[in-house]
Write a protein that holds these residues in place. Sequence first.
Motif, PDB file in Angstrom:
ATOM      1  N   ASN A 163       0.816  -1.219   0.000  1.00 32.70           N
ATOM      2  CA  ASN A 163       0.000   0.000   0.000  1.00 32.70           C
ATOM      3  C   ASN A 163       0.850   1.270   0.000  1.00 32.70           C
ATOM      4  O   ASN A 163       0.303   2.369   0.032  1.00 32.70           O
ATOM      5  CB  ASN A 163      -0.931   0.027   1.225  1.00 32.70           C
ATOM      6  N   LYS A 164       2.157   1.117  -0.048  1.00 35.68           N
ATOM      7  CA  LYS A 164       3.041   2.275  -0.004  1.00 35.68           C
ATOM      8  C   LYS A 164       3.436   2.725  -1.408  1.00 35.68           C
ATOM      9  O   LYS A 164       3.731   1.906  -2.277  1.00 35.68           O
ATOM     10  CB  LYS A 164       4.289   1.954   0.817  1.00 35.68           C
ATOM     11  N   ASN A 165       3.411   4.001  -1.587  1.00 37.81           N
ATOM     12  CA  ASN A 165       3.858   4.606  -2.850  1.00 37.81           C
ATOM     13  C   ASN A 165       3.102   4.082  -4.068  1.00 37.81           C
ATOM     14  O   ASN A 165       3.681   3.911  -5.143  1.00 37.81           O
ATOM     15  CB  ASN A 165       5.363   4.386  -3.048  1.00 37.81           C
ATOM     16  N   ILE A 166       1.813   3.792  -3.891  1.00 37.53           N
ATOM     17  CA  ILE A 166       1.046   3.338  -5.051  1.00 37.53           C
ATOM     18  C   ILE A 166       0.726   4.546  -5.933  1.00 37.53           C
ATOM     19  O   ILE A 166       0.636   5.681  -5.465  1.00 37.53           O
ATOM     20  CB  ILE A 166      -0.246   2.599  -4.639  1.00 37.53           C
ATOM     21  N   SER A 167       0.566   4.291  -7.210  1.00 37.90           N
ATOM     22  CA  SER A 167       0.302   5.376  -8.153  1.00 37.90           C
ATOM     23  C   SER A 167      -1.121   5.886  -7.985  1.00 37.90           C
ATOM     24  O   SER A 167      -1.987   5.230  -7.394  1.00 37.90           O
ATOM     25  CB  SER A 167       0.505   4.881  -9.585  1.00 37.90           C
ATOM     26  N   GLU A 168      -1.370   7.065  -8.543  1.00 41.95           N
ATOM     27  CA  GLU A 168      -2.721   7.619  -8.503  1.00 41.95           C
ATOM     28  C   GLU A 168      -3.688   6.719  -9.273  1.00 41.95           C
ATOM     29  O   GLU A 168      -4.855   6.564  -8.884  1.00 41.95           O
ATOM     30  CB  GLU A 168      -2.741   9.029  -9.096  1.00 41.95           C
ATOM     31  N   ALA A 169      -3.216   6.085 -10.349  1.00 42.56           N
ATOM     32  CA  ALA A 169      -4.074   5.171 -11.117  1.00 42.56           C
ATOM     33  C   ALA A 169      -4.455   3.957 -10.282  1.00 42.56           C
ATOM     34  O   ALA A 169      -5.605   3.496 -10.323  1.00 42.56           O
ATOM     35  CB  ALA A 169      -3.352   4.727 -12.386  1.00 42.56           C
ATOM     36  N   GLU A 170      -3.491   3.436  -9.516  1.00 45.41           N
ATOM     37  CA  GLU A 170      -3.787   2.286  -8.665  1.00 45.41           C
ATOM     38  C   GLU A 170      -4.757   2.669  -7.543  1.00 45.41           C
ATOM     39  O   GLU A 170      -5.686   1.923  -7.222  1.00 45.41           O
ATOM     40  CB  GLU A 170      -2.488   1.738  -8.071  1.00 45.41           C
ATOM     41  N   ARG A 171      -4.548   3.844  -6.957  1.00 43.67           N
ATOM     42  CA  ARG A 171      -5.445   4.316  -5.896  1.00 43.67           C
ATOM     43  C   ARG A 171      -6.862   4.494  -6.446  1.00 43.67           C
ATOM     44  O   ARG A 171      -7.847   4.093  -5.808  1.00 43.67           O
ATOM     45  CB  ARG A 171      -4.916   5.630  -5.315  1.00 43.67           C
ATOM     46  N   ARG A 172      -6.940   5.103  -7.611  1.00 47.33           N
ATOM     47  CA  ARG A 172      -8.244   5.336  -8.217  1.00 47.33           C
ATOM     48  C   ARG A 172      -8.946   4.025  -8.543  1.00 47.33           C
ATOM     49  O   ARG A 172     -10.171   3.902  -8.372  1.00 47.33           O
ATOM     50  CB  ARG A 172      -8.062   6.183  -9.487  1.00 47.33           C
ATOM     51  N   ALA A 173      -8.190   3.011  -8.966  1.00 44.36           N
ATOM     52  CA  ALA A 173      -8.781   1.700  -9.268  1.00 44.36           C
ATOM     53  C   ALA A 173      -9.384   1.080  -8.005  1.00 44.36           C
ATOM     54  O   ALA A 173     -10.460   0.468  -8.057  1.00 44.36           O
ATOM     55  CB  ALA A 173      -7.733   0.772  -9.873  1.00 44.36           C
ATOM     56  N   ARG A 174      -8.695   1.223  -6.898  1.00 43.07           N
ATOM     57  CA  ARG A 174      -9.235   0.654  -5.649  1.00 43.07           C
ATOM     58  C   ARG A 174     -10.523   1.364  -5.238  1.00 43.07           C
ATOM     59  O   ARG A 174     -11.464   0.720  -4.743  1.00 43.07           O
ATOM     60  CB  ARG A 174      -8.196   0.737  -4.541  1.00 43.07           C
ATOM     61  N   ILE A 175     -10.570   2.654  -5.439  1.00 43.21           N
ATOM     62  CA  ILE A 175     -11.793   3.401  -5.126  1.00 43.21           C
ATOM     63  C   ILE A 175     -12.915   3.011  -6.081  1.00 43.21           C
ATOM     64  O   ILE A 175     -14.040   2.710  -5.662  1.00 43.21           O
ATOM     65  CB  ILE A 175     -11.522   4.916  -5.203  1.00 43.21           C
ATOM     66  N   ASN A 176     -12.592   2.990  -7.369  1.00 47.95           N
ATOM     67  CA  ASN A 176     -13.619   2.740  -8.384  1.00 47.95           C
ATOM     68  C   ASN A 176     -14.117   1.301  -8.399  1.00 47.95           C
ATOM     69  O   ASN A 176     -15.275   1.046  -8.750  1.00 47.95           O
ATOM     70  CB  ASN A 176     -13.079   3.085  -9.772  1.00 47.95           C
ATOM     71  N   GLU A 177     -13.251   0.346  -8.052  1.00 52.13           N
ATOM     72  CA  GLU A 177     -13.621  -1.063  -8.174  1.00 52.13           C
ATOM     73  C   GLU A 177     -13.969  -1.724  -6.839  1.00 52.13           C
ATOM     74  O   GLU A 177     -14.561  -2.812  -6.826  1.00 52.13           O
ATOM     75  CB  GLU A 177     -12.494  -1.836  -8.853  1.00 52.13           C
ATOM     76  N   ILE A 178     -13.618  -1.069  -5.740  1.00 49.45           N
ATOM     77  CA  ILE A 178     -13.935  -1.633  -4.425  1.00 49.45           C
ATOM     78  C   ILE A 178     -14.937  -0.743  -3.685  1.00 49.45           C
ATOM     79  O   ILE A 178     -16.079  -1.143  -3.432  1.00 49.45           O
ATOM     80  CB  ILE A 178     -12.661  -1.795  -3.553  1.00 49.45           C
ATOM     81  N   TYR A 179     -14.522   0.470  -3.363  1.00 47.22           N
ATOM     82  CA  TYR A 179     -15.363   1.330  -2.523  1.00 47.22           C
ATOM     83  C   TYR A 179     -16.666   1.737  -3.202  1.00 47.22           C
ATOM     84  O   TYR A 179     -17.754   1.586  -2.624  1.00 47.22           O
ATOM     85  CB  TYR A 179     -14.596   2.584  -2.107  1.00 47.22           C
ATOM     86  N   LEU A 180     -16.576   2.285  -4.418  1.00 50.47           N
ATOM     87  CA  LEU A 180     -17.781   2.801  -5.058  1.00 50.47           C
ATOM     88  C   LEU A 180     -18.823   1.714  -5.335  1.00 50.47           C
ATOM     89  O   LEU A 180     -20.009   1.921  -5.047  1.00 50.47           O
ATOM     90  CB  LEU A 180     -17.422   3.562  -6.335  1.00 50.47           C
ATOM     91  N   PRO A 181     -18.447   0.545  -5.872  1.00 48.87           N
ATOM     92  CA  PRO A 181     -19.462  -0.498  -6.059  1.00 48.87           C
ATOM     93  C   PRO A 181     -20.095  -0.941  -4.735  1.00 48.87           C
ATOM     94  O   PRO A 181     -21.293  -1.236  -4.684  1.00 48.87           O
ATOM     95  CB  PRO A 181     -18.677  -1.644  -6.710  1.00 48.87           C
TER      96      PRO A 181
END
Length: 261
Positions: free
Chosen positions: A109-127
């Motif tokens: 979870n350290k130094n992940i890219s903005e694209a990776e962070r956004r994927a976790r939000i879009n594919e985990i949290y938002l659904p």
Amino acid sequence: MQNYTLLEPGASAIAFENEGAGGDIVIVCEHASRLVPEKLGDLGLDAATLESHIAWDPGAFELSRHLSASLDAALCYQRFSRLVYDCNRPPEAGSAIAEKSELFDIPGNKNISEAERRARINEIYLPFSEGLSEVLSFRKASGRQTVLVTVHSFTPIYFGKKREVEIGLLHDSDSRLADAMLSEFARRDQRYVVMRNQPYGPEDGVTHTLLEHGIANGIPNVMIEVRNDLLSSAQQRTSVATYLSALIEKGVSAVRAEQDS
């Protein structure tokens, strides 16, 4: 921004059981699973750590199932580890994708890219959040009353300190259901140590689901925390579920009576 996809096609972060339940209660278990998507490997953690309380809430899913059956309640749960994304945290919270949990560093979870962070939000949290919202909206449109109960477990030892509380009844600004359950607790056998807003409270940022899906919709709500050594065996889980079911039922009845008066 670089395109990045986290989950395999068809995979979903949210799952439901007993969707057609006849009762008023919707149970939510945000930390039901320790599963990590294949793309993230082991997040740099060993197997023992990925089975520990930092990855999920041990016993909480089984307890949620017991409560779903005894209360005829719908159950909504998260299918991936909270280390991937903690669905009881909003995207702006640093603890949503924790770089450290208690004493453990989370290398993946350290130094992940903005694209990776956004994927976790879009594919985990938002659904997950949108799926729960849809359930609540459908019930409202159908003229059904709803009560929101979230179920968690906590470790007996935290940062080396033993926790005496066994069951916590947590609330944010809407304390109606917690108040009623605590009043019922005071009237019955007190085989468990039950406390208000312990071992966490709103100041710890743990009431996101209550705020987002309960309070925002005017739905009575409570977050239940059970010390996980009380959920180690099937017999223990049944005992805790039976006890909590009675508190919840009496609490809901008291809140409904107050609403109707």
